[in-house]
Motif scaffolding. Structure first.
Motif, PDB file in Angstrom:
ATOM      1  N   GLY A  10       0.809  -1.219   0.000  1.00 30.83           N
ATOM      2  CA  GLY A  10       0.000   0.000   0.000  1.00 30.83           C
ATOM      3  C   GLY A  10       0.839   1.263   0.000  1.00 30.83           C
ATOM      4  N   ARG A  11       0.267   2.331  -0.492  1.00 36.45           N
ATOM      5  CA  ARG A  11       0.977   3.610  -0.535  1.00 36.45           C
ATOM      6  C   ARG A  11       0.460   4.554   0.541  1.00 36.45           C
ATOM      7  NH1 ARG A  11       0.688   6.827  -5.071  1.00 36.45           N
ATOM      8  NH2 ARG A  11       2.584   7.805  -4.299  1.00 36.45           N
ATOM      9  N   ASP A  12       0.155   4.008   1.715  1.00 39.31           N
ATOM     10  CA  ASP A  12      -0.424   4.824   2.781  1.00 39.31           C
ATOM     11  C   ASP A  12       0.306   4.647   4.111  1.00 39.31           C
ATOM     12  OD1 ASP A  12      -1.183   2.211   3.192  1.00 39.31           O
ATOM     13  OD2 ASP A  12      -3.315   2.639   3.506  1.00 39.31           O
ATOM     14  N   LEU A  13       1.588   4.279   4.069  1.00 43.11           N
ATOM     15  CA  LEU A  13       2.358   4.234   5.308  1.00 43.11           C
ATOM     16  C   LEU A  13       2.574   5.664   5.820  1.00 43.11           C
ATOM     17  CD1 LEU A  13       5.000   1.465   4.492  1.00 43.11           C
ATOM     18  CD2 LEU A  13       3.050   1.305   6.062  1.00 43.11           C
ATOM     19  N   GLY A  14       2.710   5.776   7.143  1.00 40.13           N
ATOM     20  CA  GLY A  14       2.830   7.089   7.752  1.00 40.13           C
ATOM     21  C   GLY A  14       1.505   7.546   8.312  1.00 40.13           C
ATOM     22  N   TYR A 101       8.100   7.609   7.406  1.00 37.02           N
ATOM     23  CA  TYR A 101       7.299   8.211   6.334  1.00 37.02           C
ATOM     24  C   TYR A 101       6.748   9.587   6.734  1.00 37.02           C
ATOM     25  CZ  TYR A 101       7.174   4.245   3.078  1.00 37.02           C
ATOM     26  OH  TYR A 101       7.498   3.278   2.151  1.00 37.02           O
ATOM     27  N   ALA A 102       7.355  10.227   7.728  1.00 34.29           N
ATOM     28  CA  ALA A 102       6.857  11.526   8.179  1.00 34.29           C
ATOM     29  C   ALA A 102       6.801  12.528   7.028  1.00 34.29           C
ATOM     30  CB  ALA A 102       7.750  12.061   9.290  1.00 34.29           C
ATOM     31  N   LYS A 103       5.719  13.297   6.996  1.00 33.48           N
ATOM     32  CA  LYS A 103       5.568  14.367   6.009  1.00 33.48           C
ATOM     33  C   LYS A 103       5.975  15.723   6.577  1.00 33.48           C
ATOM     34  CE  LYS A 103       1.684  11.984   3.806  1.00 33.48           C
ATOM     35  NZ  LYS A 103       0.215  12.043   3.533  1.00 33.48           N
ATOM     36  N   HIS A 226      15.293  12.978   7.454  1.00 36.22           N
ATOM     37  CA  HIS A 226      13.904  12.667   7.093  1.00 36.22           C
ATOM     38  C   HIS A 226      13.750  12.891   5.591  1.00 36.22           C
ATOM     39  CE1 HIS A 226      12.677  12.223  11.264  1.00 36.22           C
ATOM     40  NE2 HIS A 226      13.289  13.356  11.540  1.00 36.22           N
ATOM     41  N   PHE A 227      13.573  11.799   4.869  1.00 36.67           N
ATOM     42  CA  PHE A 227      13.638  11.851   3.408  1.00 36.67           C
ATOM     43  C   PHE A 227      12.448  12.546   2.762  1.00 36.67           C
ATOM     44  CE2 PHE A 227      16.610   8.364   4.236  1.00 36.67           C
ATOM     45  CZ  PHE A 227      17.600   8.596   3.296  1.00 36.67           C
TER      46      PHE A 227
END
Length: 688
Positions: A10-14, A101-103, A226-227
């Motif tokens: 899934g593309r919803d980690l974080g 996965y922090a934004k 943090h990428f």
């Protein structure tokens, strides 16, 4: 540690935020317990800018969900809060970890932050569009450090060293020359390649604007923390997590508004630290590559390598570039030490970005490592063939300038015997390592090593005359004030201000990048080359601060003919598809060698190459210290000169009726045959 086989697609980690609820997902397959810790604030900072105590938050147990993912749904609006994951491992250790996965994060990346991304969009963001570009062959790249761009103390930037400096339009020097973003537009580059702008470790964001605070306040940023978060030291207030998001987007939007695409320099080959990095506290041992003896691999030269070949590491990288491309409208990625990233990952990156985001996204990188690595499928020169990404062409680089830090000479700097290598680079290295010229990034210098001006001075033996001192790690090797040493130096002592274009150093620098800008492949120049930028002999200025690194905008006024020459070369390239061929077949059919030897390389782009409006184009590079005479093909209309030793552009500067041309010492020349031109007979009548 056993082999981890759990994979989450899934593309919803974080943290997935909404005003009514926030959903947290973290991949921690080996953990025995994961708890979400919520905080009202960023925590208590110690003197060094770190937060080490994460106890005392509201701690809520997460549910082991599927495929190694832990899950929590929190009802209510959490915008403005901070969080960490408290991870308990089978050996009994307990670690507080920021979200990989922090934004958004607090200052210095101490804690993950929960933000309403839409609320921080700048006005007009939804209408932002990528500038149109015909294809990768049309790209002209310009490598630039965010702080260098606006740190000049004598330039009128309000937001010195910040993302917002790119939003400042209308800036002029005292003679009316454009500086800042208007300068970039005037120069004509298509892409600005920004050195790392994700959150990196070594600059204390809380002290970067304090004039009395100790160093370091400067770094190139190749120390990832943090990428997926913009760097806080480039924001006007790093304490407000959403502000760096808004200001980063304002920068992108401003560049797009000037018709310039944005490339991010990304560092997916290592992290600043293992123990204090973004992964080890969550999934110990998984994200890092080890050698046969179980030791951390060190192909990066900084102590670790990311194991990009492992499924969830590869997924993290692909998710990250996709996030930047979609959320921040980024138009391309330059991969640091791409040799440490497996070829399958890079291939998928290029394919997915072009298929799912934008077909003109550019992907390129350094096809080498910083040391030995156990990685089998290293992405080195040649591994990119037909895979949709490009690599830096160090073969061409070395042929043009010689070595990177010493007095070794190449074609443009006084060396001999490199003509064949120059011609191969001119052809896009299609008979060397590339299947297509679009796989070759052509350049002479970037941030690493001596920049172009300092390299040419070094090959001329002029370092002492220029007053250069030995600099290492941002300090003078033999002591003293770096700033005072810079102020006392005379890097342009050899240049007569009344005869700038006659200077040997200027001529050699222009010849070097002139070759780059008229060769097949994708050209890249370093910021400030067009201003004869110096770094005062510092070959590794990653922490040397503004005194060494800031772009001196007064140089535009001082060396205006040099800027005009660069602008003319870029205009010429962008106006003529003959310089932007896309295949081996086109080059073999349309590029004819006229001369290759005796420090001369001359070739013709013939028969309307690439559908060009000009029938034939002749390019001559003369690296001799004397003028040369070159026989050229007969033309019924004569040859027009678009580039000579002092001027460059897309219009005729002169007209040559003979079948021989004189090319001055240390210069290049571009001639063209225009089918709409004046015949020799009519020209004779007009000139009588």
């Amino acid at each position: 540690m056993r082999e981890i086989t759990e994979y989450y697609g899934g593309r919803d980690l974080g943290c997935t935020y909404a005003k009514t609820e926030s959903i947290f997902k973290v991949w921690a397959p080996e953990a025995v317990k994961v708890t979400l810790a919520l905080y009202e604030n960023a925590g208590r900072y110690e003197a060094n800018g770190e937060v080490t105590d994460h106890a005392g938050g509201l701690e809520i147990g997460m549910k082991k969900w599927r495929d190694g993912v832990w899950f929590l749904r929190f009802y209510g609006d959490l915008a403005g809060r901070y969080y960490m994951y408290k991870v308990e491992h089978p050996d009994g250790t307990v670690r507080y970890a920021a979200d990989p996965y922090a934004k958004a994060v607090s200052a210095n990346g101490a804690r993950s932050a929960i933000v309403d991304m839409e609320a921080w969009n700048p006005e007009g963001w939804e209408a932002d569009r990528r500038p149109p570009i015909g294809g990768l062959e049309d790209a002209v790249l310009y490598e630039l450090h965010v702080r260098d761009f606006s740190a000049d103390p004598n330039a009128a930037f309000k937001y010195k060293g910040k993302f917002k400096a790119f939003t400042e339009t209308g800036l002029r020097d005292e003679e009316g020359n454009a500086i800042g973003i208007d300068h970039l537009e005037e120069l004509g580059v298509t892409h600005v390649h920004l050195l790392p702008v994700f959150d990196f470790k070594t600059v204390n964001e809380l002290k970067v604007d304090d004039p009395d605070a100790p160093e370091p306040k400067y770094n190139w940023g190749y120390d990832p923390q943090h990428f997926n978060v913009p760097e806080g030291s480039y924001a006007t207030d790093p304490n407000v997590p959403g502000l760096r998001i808004r200001e980063f987007k304002e920068m992108v939007m401003a560049l797009h508004g000037k018709g310039i695409r944005v490339v991010m320099d990304v560092v997916y080959n290592h992290t600043y630290s293992v123990e204090d990095g973004p992964f080890e506290a969550v999934v110990p041992g998984y994200f890092y590559r080890r050698d046969a003896r179980g030791r951390l691999a060190n192909g990066s030269g900084v102590g670790n390598e990311l194991a990009t070949e492992r499924p969830m590491v590869r997924k993290f990288i692909l998710d990250s570039v996709r996030y930047w491309a979609e959320e921040y409208h980024i138009d391309g990625f330059r991969l640091d030490l791409m040799g440490l990233i497996d070829t399958d990952t890079v291939k998928r990156m290029a394919e997915e970005l072009r298929r799912e985001v934008d077909p003109a996204i550019v992907v390129y990188g350094e096809p080498w490592t910083g040391g030995e690595t156990p990685l089998a499928r290293q992405t080195l020169k040649g591994s990119q063939r037909n895979l949709g990404f490009a690599v830096f062409n160090d073969h061409f680089r070395g042929a043009i300038k010689g070595d990177s830090d010493g007095g070794g000479k190449g074609f443009a700097t006084g060396g001999t015997g490199t003509e064949a290598a120059i011609l191969e680079g001119v052809k896009g290295s299609i008979h060397d390592f590339a299947e297509s010229p679009l796989e070759s990034i052509n350049y002479v210098t970037v941030h690493d090593n001596l920049n172009l001006w300092d390299k040419v001075l070094t090959t001329q033996g002029l370092r002492d005359e220029a007053g250069f001192r030995e600099i290492r790690n941002g300090e003078l090797v033999h002591g003293g004030s770096l700033r005072e040493a810079v102020e006392k130096s005379e890097p342009y002592r050899s240049v007569d201000s009344e005869r700038i274009m006659k200077s040997e150093t200027v001529k050699r620098a222009l010849l070097a990048n002139g070759i780059v800008l008229t060769s097949q492949g994708i050209p890249l120049i370093q910021a400030g080359d067009e201003l004869l930028r110096t770094k005062y002999g510092d070959h590794n200025s990653y922490r040397s601060g503004d005194a060494v690194n800031a772009i001196r905008w007064a140089n535009k006024r001082r060396f205006k003919p040099v800027f005009d020459y660069y602008r003319g070369l870029i205009e010429l390239r962008r106006s003529h598809p003959a310089f932007c061929l896309t295949s081996r077949e086109e080059i073999d059919n349309h590029l004819a060698t006229l001369r290759c030897g005796d420090n001369i390389v001359a070739f013709m782009l013939k028969d309307f190459a690439g559908g060009d409006a000009w029938k034939n184009i002749i390019v001559v590079y003369n690296a001799n210290g004397h003028e040369i005479k070159l026989d050229i093909p007969f033309s019924n209309t004569g040859w027009k000169v678009a580039v000579n030793e002092e001027r460059a552009g897309n219009k005729a500067l002169d007209w040559i009726a003979d079948e021989q041309v004189t090319v001055p010492a240390l210069s290049m020349m571009v001639l063209f045959e225009d089918v709409g031109g004046i015949s020799r007979a009519n020209r004779f009548l007009l000139t009588r």
